[in-house]
Design a protein around this motif. Structure first.
Motif, short mmCIF file in Angstrom:
data_model
loop_
_atom_site.label_atom_id
_atom_site.label_comp_id
_atom_site.label_asym_id
_atom_site.label_seq_id
_atom_site.Cartn_x
_atom_site.Cartn_y
_atom_site.Cartn_z
N GLU A 1 -8.68 -5.95 -7.94
CA GLU A 1 -8.27 -5.39 -9.13
C GLU A 1 -6.79 -4.69 -9.42
OE1 GLU A 1 -9.25 -1.17 -11.67
OE2 GLU A 1 -11.10 -2.10 -10.76
N LEU A 2 -6.26 -4.44 -8.08
CA LEU A 2 -4.75 -4.28 -8.30
C LEU A 2 -4.08 -5.37 -8.28
CD1 LEU A 2 -4.76 -1.72 -5.23
CD2 LEU A 2 -3.98 -0.90 -7.68
N ARG A 3 -4.47 -6.40 -8.01
CA ARG A 3 -3.79 -7.52 -7.89
C ARG A 3 -3.74 -8.29 -9.49
NH1 ARG A 3 -6.01 -10.53 -3.90
NH2 ARG A 3 -7.66 -11.38 -5.16
N GLU A 4 -5.17 -8.21 -9.95
CA GLU A 4 -5.44 -8.74 -11.39
C GLU A 4 -4.61 -7.72 -12.48
OE1 GLU A 4 -9.51 -8.37 -11.94
OE2 GLU A 4 -9.96 -10.11 -10.70
N ARG A 5 -4.44 -6.68 -12.14
CA ARG A 5 -3.59 -5.77 -13.07
C ARG A 5 -1.96 -5.86 -12.58
NH1 ARG A 5 -6.50 0.15 -12.94
NH2 ARG A 5 -4.64 0.62 -14.32
N GLY A 6 -1.62 -6.59 -11.76
CA GLY A 6 -0.27 -6.78 -11.71
C GLY A 6 0.68 -6.02 -10.62
N PHE A 7 -0.25 -5.02 -9.79
CA PHE A 7 0.67 -3.95 -8.85
C PHE A 7 0.74 -4.48 -7.59
CE2 PHE A 7 -1.36 -1.29 -12.39
CZ PHE A 7 -0.18 -0.46 -12.56
N ILE A 8 0.00 -5.40 -7.21
CA ILE A 8 0.16 -5.72 -5.67
C ILE A 8 -0.03 -7.60 -5.76
CG2 ILE A 8 -0.86 -3.84 -4.74
CD1 ILE A 8 -3.44 -5.34 -4.03
N THR A 9 0.49 -8.17 -4.71
CA THR A 9 0.30 -9.59 -4.43
C THR A 9 -0.05 -9.88 -3.08
OG1 THR A 9 1.33 -11.72 -4.62
CG2 THR A 9 2.63 -10.07 -3.52
N SER A 10 -0.68 -11.02 -3.01
CA SER A 10 -1.26 -11.41 -1.47
C SER A 10 -0.57 -12.55 -1.10
CB SER A 10 -2.61 -11.48 -1.53
OG SER A 10 -3.11 -12.60 -2.36
N VAL A 11 -0.12 -12.46 0.31
CA VAL A 11 0.67 -13.80 0.76
C VAL A 11 -0.25 -14.30 2.05
CG1 VAL A 11 2.55 -14.62 1.98
CG2 VAL A 11 2.92 -12.75 0.38
N GLN A 12 -0.69 -15.45 2.07
CA GLN A 12 -1.52 -16.11 2.89
C GLN A 12 -1.16 -15.85 4.25
OE1 GLN A 12 -4.58 -17.44 2.06
NE2 GLN A 12 -5.09 -17.98 4.20
N GLY A 13 -2.25 -15.16 5.09
CA GLY A 13 -1.49 -15.23 6.51
C GLY A 13 -0.84 -13.72 6.88
N LYS A 14 -0.33 -13.09 5.77
CA LYS A 14 0.49 -12.20 6.02
C LYS A 14 0.02 -10.75 5.45
CE LYS A 14 5.03 -14.48 6.25
NZ LYS A 14 6.23 -14.52 5.70
N GLY A 15 -0.97 -10.90 4.39
CA GLY A 15 -1.37 -9.60 3.80
C GLY A 15 -1.02 -9.26 2.53
N TYR A 16 -1.04 -7.82 2.17
CA TYR A 16 -0.77 -7.51 0.91
C TYR A 16 0.42 -6.81 0.63
CZ TYR A 16 -5.84 -8.80 -0.20
OH TYR A 16 -7.06 -9.60 -0.08
N TYR A 17 1.21 -6.96 -0.49
CA TYR A 17 2.51 -6.29 -0.79
C TYR A 17 2.29 -5.93 -2.15
CZ TYR A 17 3.78 -8.98 3.31
OH TYR A 17 3.92 -9.32 4.65
N VAL A 18 3.29 -4.63 -2.48
CA VAL A 18 3.58 -4.24 -3.80
C VAL A 18 4.48 -5.21 -4.45
CG1 VAL A 18 4.65 -2.32 -5.13
CG2 VAL A 18 3.24 -1.71 -2.76
N GLU A 19 3.90 -5.04 -5.69
CA GLU A 19 4.70 -6.20 -6.72
C GLU A 19 4.51 -5.81 -7.99
OE1 GLU A 19 5.48 -10.96 -6.72
OE2 GLU A 19 3.47 -10.14 -7.95
N ALA A 20 5.19 -4.59 -8.37
CA ALA A 20 4.98 -4.00 -9.81
C ALA A 20 6.44 -4.08 -10.46
CB ALA A 20 4.45 -2.60 -9.64
N SER A 21 6.41 -4.38 -11.63
CA SER A 21 7.74 -4.46 -12.22
C SER A 21 8.37 -3.04 -12.75
CB SER A 21 7.47 -5.04 -13.64
OG SER A 21 6.68 -4.62 -14.67
N ASP A 22 7.72 -2.04 -12.92
CA ASP A 22 8.33 -0.74 -13.14
C ASP A 22 8.47 0.41 -12.39
OD1 ASP A 22 5.70 -0.50 -13.36
OD2 ASP A 22 5.57 0.71 -15.20
N THR A 23 8.57 -0.07 -10.92
CA THR A 23 8.39 1.12 -10.14
C THR A 23 9.79 2.10 -10.03
OG1 THR A 23 9.51 -0.31 -8.61
CG2 THR A 23 7.04 -0.36 -8.55
N SER A 24 10.57 1.51 -10.64
CA SER A 24 12.03 2.47 -10.73
C SER A 24 11.82 3.61 -11.85
CB SER A 24 13.23 1.61 -10.95
OG SER A 24 12.96 1.03 -12.31
N LYS A 25 10.76 3.46 -12.75
CA LYS A 25 10.57 4.39 -13.78
C LYS A 25 9.86 5.57 -13.45
CE LYS A 25 10.25 2.61 -18.04
NZ LYS A 25 9.56 1.90 -19.25
#
Length: 336
Positions: free
Chosen positions: A60-84
């Motif tokens: 759900e977090l990935r579908e909503r654009g808050f995180i992304t996954s990298v094959q073999g490495k795991g999950y990372y934060v990827e949100a466009s407005d974290t500085s707000k």
């Protein structure tokens, strides 16, 4: 390593708790773009969760654009407005003057923050409920700590002390007893009214009696009559504090300090029914400037509500934790 915060007794489904916790920490700046999240296995083991529960949350977090996954490495934060910044305003009421503060605050923040507004209506229990429900969800909590006059001060201070000092901003009213080293932009009510009357002393010389019309049902700061009485005692003026203008018999040589606009209207009506001239035999000082009072040529003592909102927002953005007394001034007109 990021530590996920889950509430064991919360009835919200566990996968939803994971989603809410991660989003909340992104919005608060605890998690930033590129931060590595615990793996599905790590979360499952640490919180005694089924793998399917964690997988559902991450999906759900990935579908909503808050995180992304990298094959073999795991999950990372990827949100466009974290500085707000995310800010909660908690006002005692939403009057025309409080709206001036609110809009000045929003304008100064611009697109650097999202702001939610809630009203506690002077009710300390409602205030406690608001804070408990929202604690940990915002970067800053901007609070007007005005409560009913019978509210135990220890109770309101205890609630404020639950907010981390770096996240708390006191607005409009200071609480000197509060141990928090937080940002404060406030009115100094007793000194403000004393200084305002003192600055008008030349106009007040022709009046032997001063009357403060202070409604008992409006929860006005108790410091107001303190400052009024102090001025009258130091200047040997006869004085009185009354609850409303309805029962007031207008007397020559009296100047009225009026808080509420309904009392201002009542006084003007009564004066017009006499032969007294406003500004010569009877005087009026009204609290808080409005265009109508300017039109009526009414002397006003007022704080700068726009400056209060701008100052609070500016210092908040600069991450300053200082105490700032808001400007308070007198506008001299014909009613005094």
């Amino acid at each position: 390593m990021y530590q996920l915060q889950l509430k064991p007794l919360d009835k919200t489904p566990k996968y939803k708790q994971i989603v809410q916790s991660v989003i909340m920490d992104i919005e608060r700046g605890v998690l930033k773009n590129g931060d590595h999240l615990p793996s599905i296995s790590e979360l499952s083991v640490e919180h005694y969760l089924a793998r399917d529960t964690v997988e559902k949350a991450y999906r759900e977090l990935r579908e909503r654009g808050f995180i992304t996954s990298v094959q073999g490495k795991g999950y990372y934060v990827e949100a466009s407005d974290t500085s707000k910044l995310k800010i909660l305003l908690v006002f005692n009421k939403l009057s025309s003057y409080k709206k001036e503060i609110y809009y000045a605050f929003l304008e100064t923040l611009g697109d650097r923050a999202t702001v939610d507004l809630q009203i506690h209506h002077y009710n300390v229990n409602l205030f406690q409920e608001i804070i408990e429900k929202n604690l940990g969800k915002y970067n800053y909590y901007v609070v007007m700590p005005h409560f009913t006059l019978d509210t135990p001060k220890e109770q309101s201070r205890a609630i404020l002390n639950t907010i981390p000092s770096q996240e708390l901003v006191l607005l409009d009213k200071d609480i000197p007893e509060l141990t928090h080293d937080c940002l404060r932009v406030f009115q100094d009510f007793d000194k403000d009214i004393f200084n305002a009357l003192e600055s008008s002393e030349d106009l007040l010389e022709k009046y032997s009696r001063l009357v403060l019309v202070l409604p008992s049902d409006a929860n006005h700061p108790e410091e107001l009559p303190w400052g009024f009485r102090s001025f009258c005692l130091m200047r040997n003026k006869e004085f009185a504090v009354v609850e409303n203008a309805k029962n007031e018999v207008v007397q020559a040589g009296t100047a009225y300090v009026v808080i509420r606009e309904t009392d201002l209207v009542e006084l003007v009506k009564k004066i017009r029914q006499t032969s007294y001239l406003l500004g010569r035999e009877v005087g009026i000082i009204s609290f808080n400037e409005t265009p109508l009072k300017e039109l009526l040529n009414m002397t006003v003592i007022t704080t700068d509500f726009v400056a209060m909102g701008k100052t609070a927002a500016t210092l908040l953005l600069e991450k300053q934790r200082v105490k700032v007394k808001n400007p308070f001034y007198t506008i001299r007109r014909g009613s005094l």
